[in-house]
Design a protein around this motif. Structure first.
Motif, PDB file in Angstrom:
ATOM      1  N   GLU A  58     -10.670  58.300   5.211  1.00 58.75           N
ATOM      2  CA  GLU A  58      -9.773  57.728   4.207  1.00 58.75           C
ATOM      3  C   GLU A  58      -8.352  58.284   4.345  1.00 58.75           C
ATOM      4  OE1 GLU A  58      -9.679  56.803  -0.567  1.00 58.75           O
ATOM      5  OE2 GLU A  58     -11.527  57.365   0.445  1.00 58.75           O
ATOM      6  N   LYS A  59      -8.226  59.555   4.665  1.00 61.45           N
ATOM      7  CA  LYS A  59      -6.910  60.149   4.873  1.00 61.45           C
ATOM      8  C   LYS A  59      -6.205  59.503   6.066  1.00 61.45           C
ATOM      9  CE  LYS A  59      -7.980  64.694   2.912  1.00 61.45           C
ATOM     10  NZ  LYS A  59      -8.129  66.152   3.192  1.00 61.45           N
ATOM     11  N   ILE A  60      -6.966  59.232   7.108  1.00 55.43           N
ATOM     12  CA  ILE A  60      -6.392  58.594   8.296  1.00 55.43           C
ATOM     13  C   ILE A  60      -5.890  57.195   7.950  1.00 55.43           C
ATOM     14  CG2 ILE A  60      -6.919  57.703  10.602  1.00 55.43           C
ATOM     15  CD1 ILE A  60      -8.976  59.982  10.843  1.00 55.43           C
ATOM     16  N   ILE A  61      -6.677  56.457   7.183  1.00 53.62           N
ATOM     17  CA  ILE A  61      -6.284  55.100   6.784  1.00 53.62           C
ATOM     18  C   ILE A  61      -5.013  55.135   5.935  1.00 53.62           C
ATOM     19  CG2 ILE A  61      -6.968  53.098   5.400  1.00 53.62           C
ATOM     20  CD1 ILE A  61      -9.852  53.645   6.248  1.00 53.62           C
ATOM     21  N   GLN A  62      -4.938  56.095   5.037  1.00 49.48           N
ATOM     22  CA  GLN A  62      -3.753  56.216   4.177  1.00 49.48           C
ATOM     23  C   GLN A  62      -2.499  56.478   4.984  1.00 49.48           C
ATOM     24  OE1 GLN A  62      -4.904  59.313   1.449  1.00 49.48           O
ATOM     25  NE2 GLN A  62      -6.133  57.953   0.168  1.00 49.48           N
ATOM     26  N   ASN A  63      -2.634  57.241   6.065  1.00 50.33           N
ATOM     27  CA  ASN A  63      -1.481  57.551   6.918  1.00 50.33           C
ATOM     28  C   ASN A  63      -1.139  56.407   7.878  1.00 50.33           C
ATOM     29  OD1 ASN A  63      -1.133  60.126   5.809  1.00 50.33           O
ATOM     30  ND2 ASN A  63      -2.586  61.057   7.238  1.00 50.33           N
ATOM     31  N   GLU A  90     -11.565  47.787   1.258  1.00 50.21           N
ATOM     32  CA  GLU A  90     -12.066  46.500   1.731  1.00 50.21           C
ATOM     33  C   GLU A  90     -10.991  45.663   2.433  1.00 50.21           C
ATOM     34  OE1 GLU A  90     -13.511  44.170  -1.454  1.00 50.21           O
ATOM     35  OE2 GLU A  90     -11.799  44.550  -2.779  1.00 50.21           O
ATOM     36  N   LYS A  91      -9.719  45.969   2.217  1.00 49.61           N
ATOM     37  CA  LYS A  91      -8.655  45.224   2.877  1.00 49.61           C
ATOM     38  C   LYS A  91      -8.201  45.870   4.190  1.00 49.61           C
ATOM     39  CE  LYS A  91      -6.824  43.149  -1.360  1.00 49.61           C
ATOM     40  NZ  LYS A  91      -5.622  42.949  -2.221  1.00 49.61           N
ATOM     41  N   SER A  92      -8.780  47.010   4.505  1.00 51.09           N
ATOM     42  CA  SER A  92      -8.402  47.712   5.739  1.00 51.09           C
ATOM     43  C   SER A  92      -9.007  47.024   6.959  1.00 51.09           C
ATOM     44  CB  SER A  92      -8.869  49.170   5.675  1.00 51.09           C
ATOM     45  OG  SER A  92      -8.287  49.830   4.580  1.00 51.09           O
ATOM     46  N   GLN A  93      -8.353  47.222   8.088  1.00 52.71           N
ATOM     47  CA  GLN A  93      -8.836  46.636   9.337  1.00 52.71           C
ATOM     48  C   GLN A  93      -9.815  47.609  10.009  1.00 52.71           C
ATOM     49  OE1 GLN A  93      -8.254  43.429  10.592  1.00 52.71           O
ATOM     50  NE2 GLN A  93      -7.586  43.286   8.451  1.00 52.71           N
ATOM     51  N   ILE A  94     -11.033  47.608   9.498  1.00 49.75           N
ATOM     52  CA  ILE A  94     -12.086  48.481  10.026  1.00 49.75           C
ATOM     53  C   ILE A  94     -13.140  47.615  10.706  1.00 49.75           C
ATOM     54  CG2 ILE A  94     -13.850  50.197   9.481  1.00 49.75           C
ATOM     55  CD1 ILE A  94     -12.248  50.845   6.932  1.00 49.75           C
ATOM     56  N   PHE A  95     -13.418  47.934  11.958  1.00 51.56           N
ATOM     57  CA  PHE A  95     -14.424  47.194  12.719  1.00 51.56           C
ATOM     58  C   PHE A  95     -15.558  48.142  13.123  1.00 51.56           C
ATOM     59  CE2 PHE A  95     -10.716  44.601  12.984  1.00 51.56           C
ATOM     60  CZ  PHE A  95     -11.166  43.298  13.119  1.00 51.56           C
ATOM     61  N   VAL A  96     -16.747  47.586  13.218  1.00 51.31           N
ATOM     62  CA  VAL A  96     -17.926  48.378  13.570  1.00 51.31           C
ATOM     63  C   VAL A  96     -18.467  47.893  14.911  1.00 51.31           C
ATOM     64  CG1 VAL A  96     -20.230  49.112  12.879  1.00 51.31           C
ATOM     65  CG2 VAL A  96     -18.474  48.695  11.128  1.00 51.31           C
ATOM     66  N   ALA A  97     -18.620  48.828  15.839  1.00 48.21           N
ATOM     67  CA  ALA A  97     -19.145  48.502  17.167  1.00 48.21           C
ATOM     68  C   ALA A  97     -20.663  48.597  17.157  1.00 48.21           C
ATOM     69  CB  ALA A  97     -18.564  49.460  18.210  1.00 48.21           C
TER      70      ALA A  97
END
Length: 296
Positions: A244-249, A274-281
């Motif tokens: 979460e800290k990484i996403i905030q930065n 939920e609006k973040s660009q997170i993808f799961v491999a």
């Protein structure tokens, strides 16, 4: 020199632990016991292989109990998600695979009991062992953790067929024409399920795995250009907070995580990002039909 001394201390502790706590036990009476292991301390692909193996056995009409150590909470959650709705496979968390295997054996509910790891547990007598091999089998103290990346030496395991080890199948995972290949077959958005666009695609990698560099290499083979890498300890319970800290930065950037990493994320994290660009491999295990048919 210090690392070698530490490796010697580790070796002494390993031998003492086996002599006092892990003496050979009794074989199962009803179920077939299968141990999936590796000499590696982590990142050998044991869990992905167990997923393939349990599906393979279930497709043959077998009922399967899959045993994993409760310390690997993220793997257990991921495994239960994988087999949700599959009545042929049940996932169990335990600190003592030997004791639980015997309890399940007495119930006569399972044709096969599969141990995710357990290669170092010498109590598991009479098992069919599938050894995932990534490099030459270790024979030197300098190859052991913390000096190297291996947990034990070849002489600690009878890799030949005898009464205590009726069958050991060594499956190579690297080099030319490997017996087992682990490949990323899809990368999907964590929330929408949309596919990651490969062409000129770039993403940051965030993961807490046993071998994060191999995960990155697999993503590159899939077609993703890697930006920044953020690696954390395997089975880290602080992963969600750190992520979460990484996403905030980096709120506008794209991130790729593994399925095991995704299993660590609590509901609060999911709702908040939920609006973040997170993808799961998603990783799949490839084994030739011939090898699959001759495993047992």
């Amino acid at each position: 020199m210090l690392r070698y001394i530490l490796a010697l201390c580790y070796r002494a502790a390993y031998l003492l632990h086996h002599a006092l706590r892990l003496r050979p036990g009794a074989p199962l009476e009803h179920s077939k016991l299968i141990v999936v292991g590796s000499f590696r301390t982590g990142g050998a692909g044991k869990t992905p292989f167990c997923i393939w193996l349990c599906k393979h056995l279930a497709a043959q009409g077998k009922t399967v109990a899959l045993l994993a150590h409760e310390y690997a909470f993220d793997e257990i959650k991921m495994l239960r998600q994988k087999f949700a709705g599959n009545e042929s496979v049940q996932v169990f968390a335990t600190r003592n695979r030997y004791r639980l295997a015997h309890e399940l054996d007495k119930s006569c509910k399972f044709d096969c009991i599969v141990c995710d790891d357990g290669f170092e547990d010498s109590r598991l007598v009479g098992a069919t062992t599938i050894l995932l091999q990534w490099e030459s089998i270790p024979t030197k103290i300098s190859e052991l953790w913390p000096c190297g990346g291996m947990r034990s030496l070849a002489k600690d395991h009878d890799l030949d067929h005898d009464k205590s080890s009726p069958m050991v199948r060594i499956l190579r995972c690297e080099g030319g024409n490997p017996a087992v290949r682990f490949v990323i077959d899809k990368v999907l958005h964590f929330y929408s399920g949309k596919e990651f666009v490969k062409k000129n695609a770039k993403a940051n990698i965030v993961c807490g795995l046993g071998n994060p560099e191999r995960f990155c290499s697999d993503l590159q083979d899939f077609g993703i250009e890697i930006g920044h890498k953020f690696f954390f300890k395997d089975h880290s319970k602080a992963f969600a907070a750190q992520f979460e800290k990484i996403i905030q930065n980096r709120p506008q950037e794209t991130f790729v995580i593994s399925e095991k990493d995704a299993a660590r994320l609590p509901a609060e994290f999911i709702q908040k990002n939920e609006k973040s660009q997170i993808f799961v491999a998603s990783q799949t295990t490839e084994i030739s039909t011939e090898i699959a048919q001759n495993l047992f």
